[in-house]
Design a protein around this motif. Structure first.
Motif, PDB file in Angstrom:
ATOM      1  N   TRP A 177      38.723  27.535  39.658  1.00 22.12           N
ATOM      2  CA  TRP A 177      38.452  27.391  38.226  1.00 22.12           C
ATOM      3  C   TRP A 177      37.450  28.439  37.755  1.00 22.12           C
ATOM      4  N   GLU A 178      36.421  28.688  38.572  1.00 26.28           N
ATOM      5  CA  GLU A 178      35.418  29.675  38.183  1.00 26.28           C
ATOM      6  C   GLU A 178      36.033  31.067  38.068  1.00 26.28           C
ATOM      7  N   VAL A 179      36.834  31.436  39.060  1.00 29.33           N
ATOM      8  CA  VAL A 179      37.470  32.753  39.047  1.00 29.33           C
ATOM      9  C   VAL A 179      38.470  32.846  37.894  1.00 29.33           C
ATOM     10  N   ALA A 180      39.216  31.776  37.645  1.00 36.39           N
ATOM     11  CA  ALA A 180      40.198  31.783  36.556  1.00 36.39           C
ATOM     12  C   ALA A 180      39.510  31.985  35.206  1.00 36.39           C
ATOM     13  N   PHE A 181      38.360  31.390  35.015  1.00 38.15           N
ATOM     14  CA  PHE A 181      37.605  31.542  33.771  1.00 38.15           C
ATOM     15  C   PHE A 181      37.265  33.018  33.537  1.00 38.15           C
ATOM     16  N   VAL A 182      36.746  33.665  34.570  1.00 40.14           N
ATOM     17  CA  VAL A 182      36.375  35.079  34.457  1.00 40.14           C
ATOM     18  C   VAL A 182      37.620  35.948  34.255  1.00 40.14           C
ATOM     19  N   LEU A 183      38.687  35.688  35.021  1.00 37.87           N
ATOM     20  CA  LEU A 183      39.896  36.490  34.917  1.00 37.87           C
ATOM     21  C   LEU A 183      40.542  36.372  33.534  1.00 37.87           C
ATOM     22  N   LEU A 184      40.496  35.192  32.942  1.00 35.67           N
ATOM     23  CA  LEU A 184      41.051  35.015  31.602  1.00 35.67           C
ATOM     24  C   LEU A 184      40.328  35.910  30.599  1.00 35.67           C
ATOM     25  N   ILE A 185      39.017  35.891  30.636  1.00 32.73           N
ATOM     26  CA  ILE A 185      38.235  36.694  29.690  1.00 32.73           C
ATOM     27  C   ILE A 185      38.452  38.187  29.938  1.00 32.73           C
ATOM     28  N   VAL A 186      38.395  38.600  31.192  1.00 31.02           N
ATOM     29  CA  VAL A 186      38.557  40.021  31.520  1.00 31.02           C
ATOM     30  C   VAL A 186      39.967  40.496  31.155  1.00 31.02           C
ATOM     31  N   GLY A 187      40.977  39.702  31.497  1.00 26.87           N
ATOM     32  CA  GLY A 187      42.351  40.080  31.168  1.00 26.87           C
ATOM     33  C   GLY A 187      42.571  40.209  29.677  1.00 26.87           C
ATOM     34  N   TYR A 188      42.036  39.292  28.918  1.00 33.41           N
ATOM     35  CA  TYR A 188      42.185  39.346  27.461  1.00 33.41           C
ATOM     36  C   TYR A 188      41.522  40.603  26.895  1.00 33.41           C
ATOM     37  N   ILE A 189      40.319  40.894  27.355  1.00 31.46           N
ATOM     38  CA  ILE A 189      39.609  42.083  26.876  1.00 31.46           C
ATOM     39  C   ILE A 189      40.372  43.353  27.239  1.00 31.46           C
ATOM     40  N   LEU A 190      40.870  43.418  28.465  1.00 33.58           N
ATOM     41  CA  LEU A 190      41.613  44.610  28.889  1.00 33.58           C
ATOM     42  C   LEU A 190      42.869  44.822  28.042  1.00 33.58           C
ATOM     43  N   TYR A 191      43.619  43.754  27.802  1.00 37.18           N
ATOM     44  CA  TYR A 191      44.817  43.893  26.965  1.00 37.18           C
ATOM     45  C   TYR A 191      44.450  44.343  25.558  1.00 37.18           C
ATOM     46  N   ARG A 192      43.385  43.782  25.003  1.00 41.13           N
ATOM     47  CA  ARG A 192      42.989  44.138  23.644  1.00 41.13           C
ATOM     48  C   ARG A 192      42.463  45.561  23.547  1.00 41.13           C
ATOM     49  N   LEU A 193      41.928  46.098  24.645  1.00 42.45           N
ATOM     50  CA  LEU A 193      41.452  47.480  24.655  1.00 42.45           C
ATOM     51  C   LEU A 193      42.581  48.467  24.921  1.00 42.45           C
ATOM     52  N   GLY A 194      43.795  47.967  25.134  1.00 45.88           N
ATOM     53  CA  GLY A 194      44.930  48.836  25.362  1.00 45.88           C
ATOM     54  C   GLY A 194      45.098  49.276  26.804  1.00 45.88           C
ATOM     55  N   LYS A 195      44.414  48.664  27.728  1.00 41.79           N
ATOM     56  CA  LYS A 195      44.516  49.001  29.142  1.00 41.79           C
ATOM     57  C   LYS A 195      45.518  48.047  29.800  1.00 41.79           C
ATOM     58  N   ALA A 196      46.807  48.313  29.529  1.00 43.91           N
ATOM     59  CA  ALA A 196      47.871  47.399  29.937  1.00 43.91           C
ATOM     60  C   ALA A 196      48.005  47.286  31.447  1.00 43.91           C
ATOM     61  N   LYS A 197      47.864  48.397  32.176  1.00 45.22           N
ATOM     62  CA  LYS A 197      48.044  48.348  33.627  1.00 45.22           C
ATOM     63  C   LYS A 197      46.953  47.498  34.284  1.00 45.22           C
ATOM     64  N   ALA A 198      45.701  47.735  33.927  1.00 49.66           N
ATOM     65  CA  ALA A 198      44.599  46.943  34.472  1.00 49.66           C
ATOM     66  C   ALA A 198      44.724  45.486  34.018  1.00 49.66           C
ATOM     67  N   GLY A 199      45.138  45.274  32.771  1.00 52.69           N
ATOM     68  CA  GLY A 199      45.335  43.916  32.272  1.00 52.69           C
ATOM     69  C   GLY A 199      46.410  43.183  33.045  1.00 52.69           C
ATOM     70  N   LYS A 200      47.471  43.882  33.395  1.00 52.94           N
ATOM     71  CA  LYS A 200      48.561  43.259  34.139  1.00 52.94           C
ATOM     72  C   LYS A 200      48.111  42.849  35.543  1.00 52.94           C
ATOM     73  N   ILE A 201      47.284  43.682  36.179  1.00 48.44           N
ATOM     74  CA  ILE A 201      46.754  43.341  37.501  1.00 48.44           C
ATOM     75  C   ILE A 201      45.900  42.084  37.419  1.00 48.44           C
ATOM     76  N   VAL A 202      45.017  42.033  36.422  1.00 45.29           N
ATOM     77  CA  VAL A 202      44.159  40.859  36.251  1.00 45.29           C
ATOM     78  C   VAL A 202      45.002  39.629  35.912  1.00 45.29           C
TER      79      VAL A 202
END
Length: 119
Positions: free
Chosen positions: A15-40
């Protein structure tokens, strides 16, 4: 059979890791970093599987008569849907802030239920 503490720690850590990954993935997608977002996003999906397996194991092995944990499980499944919808819509550059905020709110609620804050 796995000891209770190891299983519980895997679940809580997931749950702790999922919380962080959700936030990081959302930020990456919104910044246009699709490849890094997809990995997260894929790592988040892996954490969802770990959470589901460990949570089901905990529920049916140790808490079968406690209705409280069934409610937590149902809310967790709703949360997984919200997380997928928010990241999927963010990846496609569609409106996703509502799903993202909803996912964060439900995640905090599920974590609080896990720690029995309301009981």
């Amino acid at each position: 059979m796995m000891p209770y503490n190891a299983l519980k720690e895997a679940h809580v850590g997931g749950w702790e890791v999922a919380f962080v990954l959700l936030i990081v993935g959302y930020i990456l997608y919104r910044l246009g970093k699709a490849k890094a977002g997809k990995i997260v996003h894929m790592l988040l999906r892996l954490m969802i599987v770990i959470i589901l397996v460990s949570g089901a194991w905990l529920l049916f092995q140790y808490h079968t008569s406690d209705f409280y944990y069934y409610v937590k499980g149902i809310l967790a499944i709703v949360l997984f849907g919200l997380m997928e919808m928010s990241l999927g819509r963010a990846r496609r550059n569609e409106g996703s802030i509502g799903f993202f905020i909803g996912a964060l709110v439900v995640m905090v609620l599920v974590i609080m239920l896990g720690y029995r804050v309301f009981a």
